[in-house]
Motif scaffolding. Structure first.
Motif, PDB file in Angstrom:
ATOM      1  N   LEU A 181       0.837  -1.193   0.000  1.00 16.46           N
ATOM      2  CA  LEU A 181       0.000   0.000   0.000  1.00 16.46           C
ATOM      3  C   LEU A 181       0.881   1.255   0.000  1.00 16.46           C
ATOM      4  CD1 LEU A 181      -3.011   0.989   0.201  1.00 16.46           C
ATOM      5  CD2 LEU A 181      -2.544   1.333   2.629  1.00 16.46           C
ATOM      6  N   ALA A 182       1.945   1.214   0.804  1.00 14.13           N
ATOM      7  CA  ALA A 182       2.873   2.344   0.871  1.00 14.13           C
ATOM      8  C   ALA A 182       3.529   2.573  -0.494  1.00 14.13           C
ATOM      9  CB  ALA A 182       3.936   2.091   1.945  1.00 14.13           C
ATOM     10  N   TRP A 183       3.873   1.487  -1.156  1.00 17.08           N
ATOM     11  CA  TRP A 183       4.478   1.596  -2.500  1.00 17.08           C
ATOM     12  C   TRP A 183       3.494   2.236  -3.470  1.00 17.08           C
ATOM     13  CZ3 TRP A 183       8.921   1.715  -4.884  1.00 17.08           C
ATOM     14  CH2 TRP A 183       8.968   1.531  -6.280  1.00 17.08           C
ATOM     15  N   GLU A 184       2.238   1.835  -3.334  1.00 14.82           N
ATOM     16  CA  GLU A 184       1.192   2.385  -4.212  1.00 14.82           C
ATOM     17  C   GLU A 184       1.063   3.894  -3.978  1.00 14.82           C
ATOM     18  OE1 GLU A 184      -2.349   3.911  -5.514  1.00 14.82           O
ATOM     19  OE2 GLU A 184      -2.347   3.351  -3.384  1.00 14.82           O
ATOM     20  N   THR A 185       1.060   4.305  -2.725  1.00 12.06           N
ATOM     21  CA  THR A 185       0.986   5.740  -2.413  1.00 12.06           C
ATOM     22  C   THR A 185       2.218   6.457  -2.953  1.00 12.06           C
ATOM     23  OG1 THR A 185      -0.250   5.273  -0.383  1.00 12.06           O
ATOM     24  CG2 THR A 185       0.777   7.439  -0.543  1.00 12.06           C
ATOM     25  N   LEU A 186       3.383   5.884  -2.647  1.00 11.26           N
ATOM     26  CA  LEU A 186       4.640   6.508  -3.079  1.00 11.26           C
ATOM     27  C   LEU A 186       4.654   6.750  -4.582  1.00 11.26           C
ATOM     28  CD1 LEU A 186       7.673   7.321  -2.672  1.00 11.26           C
ATOM     29  CD2 LEU A 186       8.226   4.903  -2.998  1.00 11.26           C
ATOM     30  N   THR A 187       4.273   5.746  -5.337  1.00  9.98           N
ATOM     31  CA  THR A 187       4.388   5.860  -6.795  1.00  9.98           C
ATOM     32  C   THR A 187       3.296   6.750  -7.402  1.00  9.98           C
ATOM     33  OG1 THR A 187       3.244   3.729  -6.989  1.00  9.98           O
ATOM     34  CG2 THR A 187       5.643   3.698  -7.164  1.00  9.98           C
ATOM     35  N   ARG A 188       2.294   7.068  -6.604  1.00 16.70           N
ATOM     36  CA  ARG A 188       1.299   8.033  -7.073  1.00 16.70           C
ATOM     37  C   ARG A 188       1.840   9.463  -6.993  1.00 16.70           C
ATOM     38  NH1 ARG A 188      -3.081   8.589  -3.866  1.00 16.70           N
ATOM     39  NH2 ARG A 188      -2.810   6.517  -2.970  1.00 16.70           N
ATOM     40  N   TYR A 189       2.773   9.684  -6.067  1.00 16.76           N
ATOM     41  CA  TYR A 189       3.317  11.037  -5.885  1.00 16.76           C
ATOM     42  C   TYR A 189       4.725  11.193  -6.448  1.00 16.76           C
ATOM     43  CZ  TYR A 189      -0.631  12.030  -2.836  1.00 16.76           C
ATOM     44  OH  TYR A 189      -1.897  12.224  -2.345  1.00 16.76           O
ATOM     45  N   THR A 190       5.355  10.083  -6.803  1.00 18.70           N
ATOM     46  CA  THR A 190       6.763  10.126  -7.196  1.00 18.70           C
ATOM     47  C   THR A 190       6.996   9.389  -8.498  1.00 18.70           C
ATOM     48  OG1 THR A 190       7.332  10.059  -4.844  1.00 18.70           O
ATOM     49  CG2 THR A 190       9.118   9.597  -6.381  1.00 18.70           C
ATOM     50  N   THR A 191       7.618  10.086  -9.459  1.00 18.86           N
ATOM     51  CA  THR A 191       7.952   9.422 -10.718  1.00 18.86           C
ATOM     52  C   THR A 191       9.460   9.328 -10.922  1.00 18.86           C
ATOM     53  OG1 THR A 191       7.829  11.522 -11.877  1.00 18.86           O
ATOM     54  CG2 THR A 191       5.830  10.163 -11.888  1.00 18.86           C
TER      55      THR A 191
ATOM     56  N   ASP B  28       4.572  19.204   4.985  1.00 18.36           N
ATOM     57  CA  ASP B  28       3.344  19.352   4.212  1.00 18.36           C
ATOM     58  C   ASP B  28       2.854  18.025   3.623  1.00 18.36           C
ATOM     59  OD1 ASP B  28       3.607  21.962   4.886  1.00 18.36           O
ATOM     60  OD2 ASP B  28       3.603  22.766   2.847  1.00 18.36           O
ATOM     61  N   GLY B  29       3.705  17.007   3.731  1.00 16.88           N
ATOM     62  CA  GLY B  29       3.271  15.678   3.294  1.00 16.88           C
ATOM     63  C   GLY B  29       2.393  15.001   4.339  1.00 16.88           C
ATOM     64  N   ALA B  30       2.586  15.398   5.598  1.00 14.13           N
ATOM     65  CA  ALA B  30       1.861  14.735   6.695  1.00 14.13           C
ATOM     66  C   ALA B  30       0.340  14.762   6.534  1.00 14.13           C
ATOM     67  CB  ALA B  30       2.293  15.326   8.035  1.00 14.13           C
TER      68      ALA B  30
ATOM     69  N   ARG C  76      -2.203  11.562   6.303  1.00  9.84           N
ATOM     70  CA  ARG C  76      -3.352  11.460   7.214  1.00  9.84           C
ATOM     71  C   ARG C  76      -4.625  11.210   6.409  1.00  9.84           C
ATOM     72  NH1 ARG C  76      -1.525  15.944  10.461  1.00  9.84           N
ATOM     73  NH2 ARG C  76      -0.032  14.576  11.505  1.00  9.84           N
ATOM     74  N   GLU C  77      -4.777  11.959   5.339  1.00 11.34           N
ATOM     75  CA  GLU C  77      -5.954  11.810   4.486  1.00 11.34           C
ATOM     76  C   GLU C  77      -6.006  10.425   3.838  1.00 11.34           C
ATOM     77  OE1 GLU C  77      -7.277  14.814   1.081  1.00 11.34           O
ATOM     78  OE2 GLU C  77      -7.193  15.589   3.130  1.00 11.34           O
TER      79      GLU C  77
ATOM     80  N   GLU D 281      -0.920   7.656  12.838  1.00 11.17           N
ATOM     81  CA  GLU D 281      -0.032   8.706  13.368  1.00 11.17           C
ATOM     82  C   GLU D 281       1.364   8.175  13.671  1.00 11.17           C
ATOM     83  OE1 GLU D 281      -0.432  12.063  13.527  1.00 11.17           O
ATOM     84  OE2 GLU D 281      -2.256  11.574  12.421  1.00 11.17           O
ATOM     85  N   GLU D 282       1.447   6.925  14.092  1.00 12.25           N
ATOM     86  CA  GLU D 282       2.755   6.349  14.425  1.00 12.25           C
ATOM     87  C   GLU D 282       3.677   6.386  13.206  1.00 12.25           C
ATOM     88  OE1 GLU D 282       2.499   2.262  15.750  1.00 12.25           O
ATOM     89  OE2 GLU D 282       4.690   2.092  15.867  1.00 12.25           O
ATOM     90  N   LEU D 283       3.128   6.090  12.052  1.00 15.58           N
ATOM     91  CA  LEU D 283       3.906   6.130  10.809  1.00 15.58           C
ATOM     92  C   LEU D 283       4.221   7.576  10.431  1.00 15.58           C
ATOM     93  CD1 LEU D 283       3.444   4.039   7.605  1.00 15.58           C
ATOM     94  CD2 LEU D 283       3.472   6.534   7.416  1.00 15.58           C
ATOM     95  N   ILE D 284       3.231   8.427  10.525  1.00 13.22           N
ATOM     96  CA  ILE D 284       3.409   9.835  10.117  1.00 13.22           C
ATOM     97  C   ILE D 284       4.456  10.519  10.993  1.00 13.22           C
ATOM     98  CG2 ILE D 284       2.224  12.064   9.885  1.00 13.22           C
ATOM     99  CD1 ILE D 284      -0.364  10.378   9.264  1.00 13.22           C
TER     100      ILE D 284
END
Ligand SMILES: [Fe+2]
Ligand SMILES: [Fe+2]
Length: 193
Positions: free
Chosen positions: A7-17, A69-71, A75-76, A81-84
């Motif tokens: 899931l983290a990889w999916e989020t990462l690759t949505r914001y990072t190319t 500003d990524g936090a 959250r959204e 919070e532990e990860l953030i």
């Protein structure tokens, strides 16, 4: 929600190319995951945190925005919070106490993974046979991988209570299995004698 690595990889690759940023994320993930296993901690959670530590760097490339500003975005997305908080703690300028093992490990692996990566790129066999001794020698050459903050490398090892040699050896061992994904050569690529 207990985030998975995928899931983290999916989020990462949505914001990072950027390939460099994705490789950095993978290198830090490998190192942090290695320590999670070593300490018998939550490897999946630690890997997810490591993958996301610079997830907003492409959209927030300056320290007045990254990573704070990524936090709200994380959250959204529903990350705990532990990860953030662990993500936020990797940034020196936010001065957040590194009061958990995950925060310590993330900080200790961030700059060193980048430096070890740089060492591997200039060797025909990549990370294979890369000794802590030669990494330390390169750390003393300010012009080599000049963007890597040496003080944070030393501080990271101290934070883990490890000799620098041991910390370097761990990070090299952690990154070795994913060398091809990091764009590094291996012994198998070296010309045969
Ligand atoms: Fe960062
Ligand atoms: Fe980073």
């Amino acid at each position: 929600m207990r985030p998975s690595r995928d899931l983290a990889w999916e989020t990462l690759t949505r914001y990072t190319t950027s390939e460099a940023l994705l490789r950095h994320a993978l290198a830090v993930e490998a190192s942090v995951g290695y320590y999670a296993r070593l300490y018998g901690d939550d490897e999946e959670f630690w890997r997810a945190t490591a993958l996301l530590h610079d997830f907003d760097y492409e959209i927030h490339p300056t320290l007045d925005k990254h990573p704070q500003d990524g936090a709200p975005i994380l959250r959204e997305e529903g990350y705990p919070e532990e990860l953030i908080e662990a993500v936020l703690s990797h940034a020196e300028h936010l001065e957040i106490a590194r009061d958990t093992q995950l925060k310590k490990v993330l900080f200790a692996c961030d700059e060193l993974s980048g430096f070890v990566h740089a060492c591997g790129l200039v060797r025909p066999t990549g990370l294979d046979g890369l000794e802590p001794k030669s990494v330390k020698k390169k750390l003393k050459q300010p012009s080599f991988a000049a963007g890597v903050h040496r003080d944070e490398v030393y501080e990271g090892a101290a934070l883990l209570g490890l000799e620098l040699d041991e910390h370097i050896a761990n990070v090299v061992a952690a990154m070795q299995p994913i060398a091809p994904e990091l764009g590094l050569r291996t012994t198998a690529d070296a010309p045969q004698e």
